[in-house]
Design a protein around this motif. Structure first.
Motif, PDB file in Angstrom:
ATOM      1  N   THR A   1       0.829  -1.199   0.000  1.00  0.00           N
ATOM      2  CA  THR A   1       0.000   0.000   0.000  1.00  0.00           C
ATOM      3  C   THR A   1       0.868   1.254   0.000  1.00  0.00           C
ATOM      4  N   GLU A   2       1.955   1.211   0.737  1.00  0.00           N
ATOM      5  CA  GLU A   2       2.851   2.365   0.810  1.00  0.00           C
ATOM      6  C   GLU A   2       3.381   2.747  -0.564  1.00  0.00           C
ATOM      7  N   ASP A   3       3.809   1.759  -1.349  1.00  0.00           N
ATOM      8  CA  ASP A   3       4.325   2.057  -2.679  1.00  0.00           C
ATOM      9  C   ASP A   3       3.215   2.458  -3.638  1.00  0.00           C
ATOM     10  N   LEU A   4       2.071   1.805  -3.540  1.00  0.00           N
ATOM     11  CA  LEU A   4       0.964   2.134  -4.437  1.00  0.00           C
ATOM     12  C   LEU A   4       0.462   3.549  -4.195  1.00  0.00           C
ATOM     13  N   ASP A   5       0.537   4.020  -2.972  1.00  0.00           N
ATOM     14  CA  ASP A   5       0.065   5.366  -2.662  1.00  0.00           C
ATOM     15  C   ASP A   5       0.877   6.452  -3.358  1.00  0.00           C
ATOM     16  N   VAL A   6       2.080   6.121  -3.827  1.00  0.00           N
ATOM     17  CA  VAL A   6       2.886   7.079  -4.572  1.00  0.00           C
ATOM     18  C   VAL A   6       2.256   7.354  -5.946  1.00  0.00           C
ATOM     19  N   ALA A   7       1.472   6.411  -6.436  1.00  0.00           N
ATOM     20  CA  ALA A   7       0.842   6.536  -7.754  1.00  0.00           C
ATOM     21  C   ALA A   7      -0.672   6.370  -7.616  1.00  0.00           C
TER      22      ALA A   7
ATOM     23  N   PHE B   1       8.433  -3.071  -9.010  1.00  0.00           N
ATOM     24  CA  PHE B   1       8.723  -2.719  -7.622  1.00  0.00           C
ATOM     25  C   PHE B   1       9.611  -1.480  -7.545  1.00  0.00           C
ATOM     26  N   ARG B   2       9.494  -0.780  -6.426  1.00  0.00           N
ATOM     27  CA  ARG B   2      10.337   0.387  -6.157  1.00  0.00           C
ATOM     28  C   ARG B   2      11.680  -0.106  -5.595  1.00  0.00           C
TER      29      ARG B   2
ATOM     30  N   LEU C   1      15.003  11.128 -10.525  1.00  0.00           N
ATOM     31  CA  LEU C   1      16.043  11.182  -9.501  1.00  0.00           C
ATOM     32  C   LEU C   1      16.446  12.630  -9.225  1.00  0.00           C
ATOM     33  N   LYS C   2      16.504  13.423 -10.277  1.00  0.00           N
ATOM     34  CA  LYS C   2      16.814  14.848 -10.106  1.00  0.00           C
ATOM     35  C   LYS C   2      15.745  15.534  -9.264  1.00  0.00           C
TER      36      LYS C   2
ATOM     37  N   GLU D   1       7.370   8.466  -8.237  1.00  0.00           N
ATOM     38  CA  GLU D   1       7.177   7.067  -8.624  1.00  0.00           C
ATOM     39  C   GLU D   1       8.364   6.605  -9.483  1.00  0.00           C
ATOM     40  N   TRP D   2       8.914   5.429  -9.199  1.00  0.00           N
ATOM     41  CA  TRP D   2       9.941   4.840 -10.056  1.00  0.00           C
ATOM     42  C   TRP D   2       9.981   3.337  -9.845  1.00  0.00           C
ATOM     43  N   TYR D   3      10.477   2.635 -10.875  1.00  0.00           N
ATOM     44  CA  TYR D   3      10.536   1.181 -10.826  1.00  0.00           C
ATOM     45  C   TYR D   3      11.806   0.693 -11.522  1.00  0.00           C
ATOM     46  N   GLY D   4      12.622  -0.053 -10.820  1.00  0.00           N
ATOM     47  CA  GLY D   4      13.675  -0.837 -11.452  1.00  0.00           C
ATOM     48  C   GLY D   4      15.050  -0.230 -11.549  1.00  0.00           C
ATOM     49  N   GLY D   5      15.144   1.039 -11.924  1.00  0.00           N
ATOM     50  CA  GLY D   5      16.430   1.657 -12.171  1.00  0.00           C
ATOM     51  C   GLY D   5      16.583   2.037 -13.630  1.00  0.00           C
ATOM     52  N   ASP D   6      17.790   2.435 -14.013  1.00  0.00           N
ATOM     53  CA  ASP D   6      18.026   2.846 -15.400  1.00  0.00           C
ATOM     54  C   ASP D   6      18.343   1.632 -16.271  1.00  0.00           C
ATOM     55  N   ILE D   7      18.590   1.880 -17.551  1.00  0.00           N
ATOM     56  CA  ILE D   7      18.746   0.791 -18.520  1.00  0.00           C
ATOM     57  C   ILE D   7      19.980  -0.061 -18.231  1.00  0.00           C
ATOM     58  N   SER D   8      20.966   0.480 -17.517  1.00  0.00           N
ATOM     59  CA  SER D   8      22.162  -0.308 -17.207  1.00  0.00           C
ATOM     60  C   SER D   8      21.819  -1.512 -16.337  1.00  0.00           C
ATOM     61  N   VAL D   9      20.756  -1.397 -15.561  1.00  0.00           N
ATOM     62  CA  VAL D   9      20.313  -2.507 -14.721  1.00  0.00           C
ATOM     63  C   VAL D   9      19.977  -3.730 -15.575  1.00  0.00           C
ATOM     64  N   VAL D  10      19.379  -3.495 -16.725  1.00  0.00           N
ATOM     65  CA  VAL D  10      18.964  -4.596 -17.600  1.00  0.00           C
ATOM     66  C   VAL D  10      20.177  -5.361 -18.115  1.00  0.00           C
ATOM     67  N   ASP D  11      21.219  -4.643 -18.458  1.00  0.00           N
ATOM     68  CA  ASP D  11      22.446  -5.278 -18.917  1.00  0.00           C
ATOM     69  C   ASP D  11      22.999  -6.214 -17.833  1.00  0.00           C
ATOM     70  N   THR D  12      22.988  -5.743 -16.592  1.00  0.00           N
ATOM     71  CA  THR D  12      23.489  -6.555 -15.477  1.00  0.00           C
ATOM     72  C   THR D  12      22.632  -7.799 -15.272  1.00  0.00           C
ATOM     73  N   MET D  13      21.309  -7.645 -15.325  1.00  0.00           N
ATOM     74  CA  MET D  13      20.407  -8.780 -15.166  1.00  0.00           C
ATOM     75  C   MET D  13      20.705  -9.864 -16.205  1.00  0.00           C
TER      76      MET D  13
END
Length: 293
Positions: free
Chosen positions: A43-49, A113-114, A147-148, A159-171
């Motif tokens: 609920t805490e995260d959903l309340d952001v959106a 997820f946040r 982030l800014k 609201e944000w989810y996951g991180g930037d595109i570099s995260v996908v490369d790592t995954m």
């Protein structure tokens, strides 16, 4: 009606569409099967959106597993279940294994997820999914502008989810046995170079070569792309000429999905002048390779 399409992205009771109403819509649109995905959230995260409250079933928080199971029980021949428990829950993998065994869950998704998606708990989950043969469908949405905004104001909590595109490369690098399916504004804005310099959620204008999505897809064969929602359609329609090149190059790893109930994406794809063999891959065959009938 002859149904031939697989929709890899929809949700239970989303925008008032019960499973019965969803299947009626599928019949109308020529869709054979739909991946019915959860969205687990506190609920805490959903309340952001808060905008989501008007399109979610108020009987639960967000779109939990039981809503997916309810749909699967009513339409087992038409709906395929996806569930993504929060990997930060120490028992998430055990729960997922039980959901696969008891309820026939076949996709880890939608992951939304946040959190950064390349943390250790998440990597352990992806490797577990790879062992189980479950593709991982994730929503990415964390542009630098948010982030800014957050760092400029101590009270800001965007609201944000996951991180930037570099995260996908790592995954993809750390989990080579796992098939990942990217989705969401933070993923599709990276079809073009220079995305980080824009504050637009849905950037417009011609696509510039060197974008993060094609770069990582060329580097990692285990990354797929989900065209659902406005983000996928926007990424293609902003530059139809580039869309034809992109879909031709990655025709074996791009998936048709709606995350809604209209035919806009299907109409756009059908009007691009692609080869019939490519359209067959996008609309059906790629999904069936990931989750066979």
């Amino acid at each position: 009606m002859q149904t031939t399409i697989v929709d890899v992205h929809n949700h239970p009771n989303w925008h008032g569409y019960t499973s019965d109403r969803l299947v009626q819509n599928m019949d109308k649109m020529g869709i054979a099967r739909t991946w019915l995905l959860s969205w687990e959230s506190s609920t805490e995260d959903l309340d952001v959106a808060p905008q989501y409250y008007s399109c979610l079933d108020p009987r639960g928080v967000c779109l939990p597993l039981w809503m997916v199971v309810e749909g699967l029980q009513r339409h087992p021949g038409r709906l395929i279940g996806g569930w993504a428990p929060d990997p930060r829950d120490r028992h998430a993998r055990a729960k997922l294994k039980a959901a696969v065994s008891i309820h026939g869950i076949r996709i880890y998704g939608e992951m939304k997820f946040r959190m950064r998606y390349d943390n250790q708990d998440a990597i352990a989950m992806y490797r577990f999914c790879g062992d189980l043969g479950l593709p991982v469908l994730f929503h990415l949405e964390a542009p630098p502008s948010r982030l800014k905004e957050q760092t400029a104001n101590e009270l800001a909590w965007p609201e944000w989810y996951g991180g930037d595109i570099s995260v996908v490369d790592t995954m993809c690098r750390l989990c080579p046995k796992t098939r990942f399916i990217g989705h969401g504004p933070g993923f599709w804005r990276e079809i073009s170079a220079g995305a980080d310099g824009s504050s637009q959620v849905y950037p417009d204008g011609p696509v510039r070569s060197g974008g993060g999505v094609p770069r990582i897809m060329r580097k990692h064969a285990n990354l797929y792309a989900d065209l659902s929602a406005g983000s996928g359609l926007n990424a293609l329609s902003r530059d139809p000429r580039h869309a034809r090149r992109f879909l031709t190059e990655f025709h074996d790893r791009v998936l048709f999905g709606r995350d809604g109930f209209d035919s806009r994406l299907a109409d756009f794809l059908s009007g691009l002048g692609l080869k019939r063999t490519i359209l067959a891959r996008l609309f059906r065959e790629n999904a069936l390779e990931l989750v066979p009938e």
